[in-house]
Design an enzyme around this catalytic site. Sequence first.
Site, PDB file in Angstrom:
ATOM      1  N   ASN A  94       4.297  -9.426 -44.943  1.00 57.39           N
ATOM      2  CA  ASN A  94       4.475 -10.066 -43.512  1.00 57.39           C
ATOM      3  C   ASN A  94       4.197 -11.534 -43.570  1.00 57.39           C
ATOM      4  OD1 ASN A  94       5.076  -7.707 -42.703  1.00 57.39           O
ATOM      5  ND2 ASN A  94       3.420  -7.289 -41.461  1.00 57.39           N
ATOM      6  N   GLU A 129       8.064  -9.003 -42.081  1.00 61.75           N
ATOM      7  CA  GLU A 129       7.494  -9.727 -40.817  1.00 61.75           C
ATOM      8  C   GLU A 129       7.885 -11.341 -41.146  1.00 61.75           C
ATOM      9  OE1 GLU A 129       4.240  -8.827 -38.215  1.00 61.75           O
ATOM     10  OE2 GLU A 129       4.684  -6.584 -38.699  1.00 61.75           O
ATOM     11  N   ARG A 154      13.529  -2.502 -38.501  1.00 65.24           N
ATOM     12  CA  ARG A 154      12.135  -1.877 -38.654  1.00 65.24           C
ATOM     13  C   ARG A 154      11.186  -1.466 -37.502  1.00 65.24           C
ATOM     14  NH1 ARG A 154       6.663  -4.825 -39.869  1.00 65.24           N
ATOM     15  NH2 ARG A 154       5.241  -2.901 -40.247  1.00 65.24           N
ATOM     16  N   GLU A 174      -0.216  -3.943 -42.231  1.00 60.36           N
ATOM     17  CA  GLU A 174      -1.249  -4.890 -42.136  1.00 60.36           C
ATOM     18  C   GLU A 174      -2.770  -4.211 -42.101  1.00 60.36           C
ATOM     19  OE1 GLU A 174      -0.870  -8.091 -39.273  1.00 60.36           O
ATOM     20  OE2 GLU A 174       1.262  -8.781 -40.351  1.00 60.36           O
TER      21      GLU A 174
HETATM   22  C1  FCB Z   1       1.531  -9.221 -37.105  1.00 61.64           C
HETATM   23  C2  FCB Z   1       1.784  -7.990 -36.721  1.00 61.64           C
HETATM   24  C3  FCB Z   1       2.656  -7.954 -35.585  1.00 61.64           C
HETATM   25  C4  FCB Z   1       2.722  -9.044 -34.658  1.00 61.64           C
HETATM   26  C5  FCB Z   1       2.696 -10.202 -35.571  1.00 61.64           C
HETATM   27  C6  FCB Z   1       2.930 -11.602 -34.852  1.00 61.64           C
HETATM   28  O1  FCB Z   1       0.336  -9.513 -37.675  1.00 61.64           O
HETATM   29  O2  FCB Z   1       1.888  -7.053 -37.369  1.00 61.64           O
HETATM   30  O3  FCB Z   1       2.718  -6.800 -34.908  1.00 61.64           O
HETATM   31  O4  FCB Z   1       1.749  -9.229 -33.840  1.00 61.64           O
HETATM   32  O5  FCB Z   1       1.919 -10.465 -36.342  1.00 61.64           O
END
Ligand code: FCB
Length: 457
Positions: free
Chosen positions: A293, A363, A77, A167
Site C-alpha cells: 500500500n 492500495e 480487493r 497494514e
Molecule cells: C490506508 C488504509 C485504507 C484507507 C487508505 C487511505 O491506510 O488501508 O483503509 O484508509 O489508507
Amino acid sequence: MMPIDLPPGFLLGAATSAYQIEGGRDADGKGPSIWDHFSHRRGRIRHGHNGDHACDTYRDFQTDIDIMRQLGLDAYRLSVSWPRVMPEGRGRVNEKGLDYYERLIDALLAAGIAPFVTLFHWDLPLALHRERGGFARREGAEHFADYAAVVVGRLGDRVSHWITLNEPWVYATFGHMAGNHAPGRRNPWAYLRATHHQLLGHGLAAARIKALRPAAQVGISLNLTPAHPATPRAADRQAAALADQMVNRLFLDPLFHGHYPEPYWGKLRLFRPTVRPDDMAIISNSLDFLGVNYYTRARVRHHRLVPLVQLWPETLPAVATEGQVAAGVEYSRMGWEVYPAGLFELLFRLKKEYGNPPVYITENGAAFDDVVTADGRVHDEQRRSYLAQHLAVTGAAARVGVDVRGYFVWSLLDNFEWTYGYNKRFGIVHVDFASQRRTIKDSGLWYGELIRGKRKN
Ligand code: FCB
C-alpha cells in the site's frame, strides 16, 4: 509524462474495506466491531461521522459490481468483516454473514472480476477486544487463525488470493500507541504486542489457509513508506534510517528474514512481548505474495524530545494547504506529498533486499476535493494524474525486473475515511452519501479506457 507500459497479464483493479463501505452495522446477526464502538464515541471522528450506513453495500453490492464491469476491472480487493462472520470473534459462526460474502463473491465471479479477499482490515470484534484483549494478547493470534479457517473453509473454493492483514503497522501504532484509531489505546506495551501478535496471527492463518487450500495464494498488505532525511544532516539521516525500521522493516524483516530490525527492536526492549522460539519460523516464509500500500513518503527529522527514537516526521510545510501545490510540490487533500518516485524506490528495494517476491500494489490513490458539476461529471484531473504517474513508475519497475503483478486503486468508492469521516474522498466513483447515488469520476472513466487499451495489446 512517462508512458504507462505494464507487463502482460498485469491485473488492474480497485480496493475497498468492509467497515468503510458496508453499513448494515447490526444486520443479520452481525456483532459490533471496535470501529462501531469507537466511531460512536464523542470527538473521535471528524464531524461526528460513523460507518453505520457508509456506502450501503451490505444492502446492495450489485450496483457497484455493474460499475466495475463497465470499467472492465480485472480484480476487486474487498475485506471480510470478522464480527459479521463471528459476532463474538471466536466460537459461534453467523452463517448469514458468510452467506453475504458468498453472494458477493459469486456476483464478482459472474462479472469476470477476480476477488482478492482481506481477512482483517481493522474491524476487530468488540467482544474479542473487551474480553480477550484482541491482538494485544498472544491468543489473539490464534483467534485470528481460527476465524481465517472459517472463512476459507466456506469461500476457499472460489477465492484464490487471500490477504491476511491490512497494514498491521497502522493497526498497532494508531490503535494502541497514538490512540486515534480503534481500539484507542495509548500503551507502548500494547503497541509492540499488537505488532508481534498480528505477525504471528498472519503466520498461523497462512498455514491454516494452505492446509485447507494448498493452491491458495496468501499475502499480507503493508503500508510501506520511504523514509527520507528532511535535511542532509547526519542526525536527520540517522533518524530516517530508524524511521525506516520502525515503519517498514519492523514487518519486512520478520516476514522475509525471520528477525526484527536492529537497533529499533533493541531500543524498545522494555516494552517487548515474549517472542517464543518458534515464532519467527511461523512468521517467515509464510508469503506467496506481498501487498504494497503506497501513498507518499515521509521526511524525517531528528527530534531530541521524542522518547527512545528521537525522531519526528516533518508535517506539511507551513506554506502548503492541503490539496495544493507549494514550492513546486503537490499535496493531496490528506496533506500527503505526491511522490511517485517513492513507489519505484520501494519496489526496487523489494527486489534487491527481499528476494524479489511477487508483489501486488494493493492500495494506491489520493483524496482531492471533488464536485459533481451541472453536467453530472466529476473532473478530477489531479487524481487521474496521480494514478497515471504511479502506474507509469510501476511499469518502469517491472521493466527492471521487479516481479509486480497487479495494481488496485484505493478506492473504488468514496467512503468512510476512518478518523476523517466522509470528507476525504478517495474514490474513482463519487458517492452522494445522502442518496447513495454513484457517479463515475473522470479518473474512473480514464482507468476504464486504460484497461480496454491494455486488453487490445
Ligand atoms: C490506508 C488504509 C485504507 C484507507 C487508505 C487511505 O491506510 O488501508 O483503509 O484508509 O489508507
